[in-house]
Motif scaffolding. Sequence first.
Motif, short mmCIF file in Angstrom:
data_model
loop_
_atom_site.label_atom_id
_atom_site.label_comp_id
_atom_site.label_asym_id
_atom_site.label_seq_id
_atom_site.Cartn_x
_atom_site.Cartn_y
_atom_site.Cartn_z
N ILE A 53 0.91 -0.94 -0.09
CA ILE A 53 0.05 -0.09 -0.12
C ILE A 53 0.99 1.34 -0.11
O ILE A 53 0.25 2.59 -0.32
CB ILE A 53 -1.06 -0.08 1.11
N GLU A 54 2.18 1.04 0.33
CA GLU A 54 3.23 2.15 0.02
C GLU A 54 3.53 2.69 -1.17
O GLU A 54 3.94 3.53 -1.58
CB GLU A 54 4.28 1.95 0.97
N ASP A 55 3.32 1.49 -1.97
CA ASP A 55 3.94 1.83 -3.38
C ASP A 55 3.11 2.97 -4.19
O ASP A 55 1.94 3.03 -4.02
CB ASP A 55 3.71 0.36 -4.13
N PRO A 56 3.74 3.62 -5.33
CA PRO A 56 2.93 4.62 -6.14
C PRO A 56 1.92 3.83 -6.90
O PRO A 56 2.25 2.74 -7.46
CB PRO A 56 4.23 4.92 -7.01
N VAL A 57 1.03 4.57 -7.03
CA VAL A 57 -0.25 3.96 -7.82
C VAL A 57 -0.69 5.19 -8.82
O VAL A 57 -1.97 5.44 -8.82
CB VAL A 57 -1.45 3.30 -6.81
N GLU A 58 0.09 5.92 -9.43
CA GLU A 58 -0.27 6.95 -10.17
C GLU A 58 -0.48 6.45 -11.71
O GLU A 58 -0.57 7.44 -12.58
CB GLU A 58 0.75 8.27 -10.34
N LYS A 59 -0.25 5.40 -12.10
CA LYS A 59 -0.23 4.93 -13.48
C LYS A 59 -1.39 3.89 -13.72
O LYS A 59 -0.68 2.78 -14.28
CB LYS A 59 1.23 4.64 -13.78
N PRO A 60 -2.54 4.12 -13.68
CA PRO A 60 -3.26 2.98 -13.87
C PRO A 60 -3.37 2.90 -15.40
O PRO A 60 -3.23 3.58 -16.13
CB PRO A 60 -4.71 3.63 -13.40
N ILE A 61 -3.38 1.40 -15.80
CA ILE A 61 -3.24 1.03 -17.21
C ILE A 61 -4.62 0.56 -17.62
O ILE A 61 -4.68 0.12 -18.96
CB ILE A 61 -2.17 0.21 -17.47
N SER A 62 -5.70 0.83 -16.90
CA SER A 62 -7.09 0.65 -17.64
C SER A 62 -8.01 1.63 -17.14
O SER A 62 -7.83 2.39 -16.00
CB SER A 62 -7.56 -0.86 -17.25
#
Length: 330
Positions: A145-154
């Motif tokens: 949950i600490e990881d970056p999540v700014e690049k959704p691919i769908s």
Amino acid sequence: MKILITGAAGFIGAALAKKLLERGDEVVGVDNLNDYYDVKLKQARLARLRETGKSAFSFSQINIADKDAILALADTCKDAELVVNFAAQAGVRYSIVNPFAYAESNVMGFIVMLELARRLPRLRQFVYASSSSVYGGNAKIPFSIEDPVEKPISVYAATKRSDELLAYSYAHLHKIPCTGLRFFTVYGPWGRPDMAAYLFTSKILAGTPLPVYNYGKMRRDFTYIDDAIAGTIGAMERPVSASDQGVQSEIFNIGNSRTEMLTDYIGEIEKALGQKAVLELLPMQPGDVPETYADIKASQEAFGYAPKTTISEGIPRFVDWYKKYHSVQG
Ligand SMILES: NC(=O)c1ccc[n+]([C@@H]2O[C@H](COP(=O)([O-])OP(=O)(O)OC[C@H]3O[C@@H](n4cnc5c(N)ncnc54)[C@H](O)[C@@H]3O)[C@@H](O)[C@H]2O)c1
């Protein structure tokens, strides 16, 4: 305790509602019973809830994006202590075909549900379903949950990430404690026909080829439904911690914390059915990710989340249910 569950006719929502009714809670279910997949399955799940809950279960067929109909629940649900928003347009692949369904249910519907939450005086927290898909093509595993999540691919992933951001803003602005659950490929009895376990079982039985993307080089963290429900209830029952800024908005992974080859998953289905699959090896699908793997440390620490079902235990239970359900339905 009175609990409002949206997506109550869906796979995870119905399983949660059943568990809560069994332990004596009062459940108000909401679902629009859309035809993304067989409505008979949704109706059959609701029939089980009526049978289990009797008068403790009530159901309204409402689209969560219909703000007048949902806000009218502020009156009938004024003593609700929890809102669990599981209604959503699910599925990565369909979001390429019909992005509007995702905007309607996962964005507009989500805001409407938060607006309802604001109007419930006894509300303790708003729990909602996010998804492992928010991790996009992240190469670092397991996903934390600490990881970056700014690049959704769908589009699906983008709407689920939007939900997490909207929840944060409502927690900040209106002091609604919010918990987002990033589910990782949930499977089991009463599961979804568009997902691997169901799809593959039906195709193996019919003797038709299984579409296997990325030429079979796919890994998934498969979460058995009972583990997903235990995690959801654990999250629902603990108070939401506040950040340094005092905002009560938290997110957790709900996975099995094992990553399995898709071909091994298919192998378990073959074993349970006693029948061989014919694989149709296909290239990677746009929007899909080659691997998911949940880091569940935060969920373990916050609410003792401890998934225990392996695919060799969970798949035979799914296959048993599938056979019974389809022989009953004809
Ligand atoms: N099953 C999984 O592996 C998985 C993984 C990640 C996230 N999730 C999320 O968990 C939640 C539950 O998923 P599920 O597998 O039970 O899916 P599901 O499709 O079985 O359940 C969703 C239910 O919501 C209802 N719904 C959809 N749009 C609605 C709307 N606008 N108004 C009212 N009802 C509406 C549908 O009719 C359906 O019964 C969803 O939010 C999904 O995105 C599921």
